[in-house]
Write an enzyme that holds these catalytic residues in place. Structure first.
Site, short mmCIF file in Angstrom:
data_model
loop_
_atom_site.label_atom_id
_atom_site.label_comp_id
_atom_site.label_asym_id
_atom_site.label_seq_id
_atom_site.Cartn_x
_atom_site.Cartn_y
_atom_site.Cartn_z
N THR A 87 2.93 37.52 -9.10
CA THR A 87 4.07 38.07 -9.85
C THR A 87 4.95 38.80 -8.85
OG1 THR A 87 2.69 38.36 -11.80
CG2 THR A 87 4.78 39.57 -11.75
N LYS A 162 8.17 35.47 -16.85
CA LYS A 162 7.06 36.42 -16.77
C LYS A 162 7.53 37.86 -17.00
CE LYS A 162 3.13 38.27 -15.29
NZ LYS A 162 1.86 38.16 -15.98
N LYS A 237 4.31 47.91 -12.43
CA LYS A 237 4.86 46.98 -11.43
C LYS A 237 5.78 45.95 -12.12
CE LYS A 237 3.70 42.95 -8.70
NZ LYS A 237 2.72 41.94 -8.28
#
Ligand code: NAD
Length: 291
Positions: A87, A162, A237
């Site tokens: 990611t 995402k 994050k």
């Protein structure tokens, strides 16, 4: 297939193991982690990438991805596929894909959802960005490591999907936790709250599948002392990546920003680090209304 796998941490190790278990020839490299079962050790990222048909990376962030990509792209065979499952920020994903394509490679950004449990069970969801040819090359491997792969469009669109998904997840978890804490203070039983909301218009994945209240709903990290699961640090994050992307795209995301600020407060100034992201519920429980 001959596969290189770089980054064999909590997620990468079980993914590489699953590929090796189905008969693929997997060579791995990690600066720290041990080789999973069935994976041949390389002594560098370049060695792991040389002569492979597909190279998969599963790394902590965009800066490390860019460094590894700069090292391995010149060593990769023409026509091979560079598949990044980390990611990372959309910009890094697009920059690495452009570099790979300029070197005659196929490139896919394919971050995952499903966590460590999904990686071990081979039930991850992949959200992929890249050309049709690049996606087609990686798809048989997605089928081994996961249960679903969605081709979301050109390079970077996997990361876009995402972070949009996880921005919804972060916002929804906070909403679910603050509603439970309010219900407590109104004298509403938690089981009754769950029974109503999980079958009413307030339902969500965070309520129905990952309920933050211990002993209520299906098994979740709340039933295990808020051991992650999906750590609040990782939620932070991903929320930060969403706000970085929103800034770059000039998108107005006030709820995403509020969720980012709350998780930053929780992780950096309170006791949230190392806890599951659903531990927002005990946080709200212990608080009072700010005037
Ligand atoms: P992790 O820290 O366990 O694994 C990362 C691995 O990369 C480590 O073993 C580290 O030694 C290795 N590494 C770092 N720099 C390297 C380099 N230059 N060369 C080779 N190896 C290097 O992290 P993780 O939980 O496996 O997550 C990996 C990625 O997947 C992250 O981007 C994370 O956001 C994403 N992700 C994690 C989860 C989860 O639940 N853990 C879920 C979805 C997505």
């Amino acid at each position: 297939m001959k596969i290189g796998f770089i980054g064999l941490g909590n997620m990468g190790a079980p993914m590489a193991k699953n590929l090796a278990a189905t008969g693929h020839d997997v060579t791995g490299f990690d600066t720290v982690a041990a080789m999973p079962e069935g994976v041949t050790a390389a002594t560098s990222a370049t060695e792991a990438a040389t002569g492979q048909e597909v190279v998969i990376t599963m790394l902590p962030n965009g800066t490390i991805l860019r460094a590894v990509a700069a090292e391995i792209i010149p060593a990769m065979a023409q026509g091979a596929a560079f598949v990044d499952c980390s990611t990372v920020d959309v910009e890094s994903a697009r920059a690495v894909a452009a570099q790979a394509e300029a070197a005659g490679l196929l490139a896919v950004d394919a971050p995952v959802s499903g966590g460590v449990g999904g990686a071990a069970a081979g039930t991850l969801t992949f959200m992929a960005g890249g050309s049709d040819a690049a996606f087609a090359k990686a798809q048989p491997l997605f089928e081994i490591m996961g249960q679903k792969a969605v081709h979301c469009g050109p390079a970077g669109n996997g990361q876009a999907a995402k972070i949009c998904n996880n921005m919804i997840l972060g916002v929804t978890m906070i909403a679910t936790c603050e509603a439970f804490a309010l219900a407590d203070k109104l004298g509403l039983d938690r089981q009754a709250m769950f029974d109503v909301v999980s079958t009413s218009s307030g339902y969500s994945w965070t309520m129905n599948a990952y309920c933050p209240a211990p002993g209520i709903g299906p098994q979740s990290p709340a039933d295990n002392g808020y051991q992650p699961g999906f750590a609040a640090d990782l939620m932070l994050k991903d929320l930060r990546l969403s706000q970085q992307a929103a800034e770059a795209a000039d998108a107005d995301t006030p709820m995403g920003q509020a969720a980012t600020d709350l998780y930053a407060q929780f992780v950096e100034n309170e006791d949230g680090t190392g806890k599951d992201f659903s531990a927002m519920l005990p946080r709200f429980e212990s608080r009072h209304r700010e005037s």
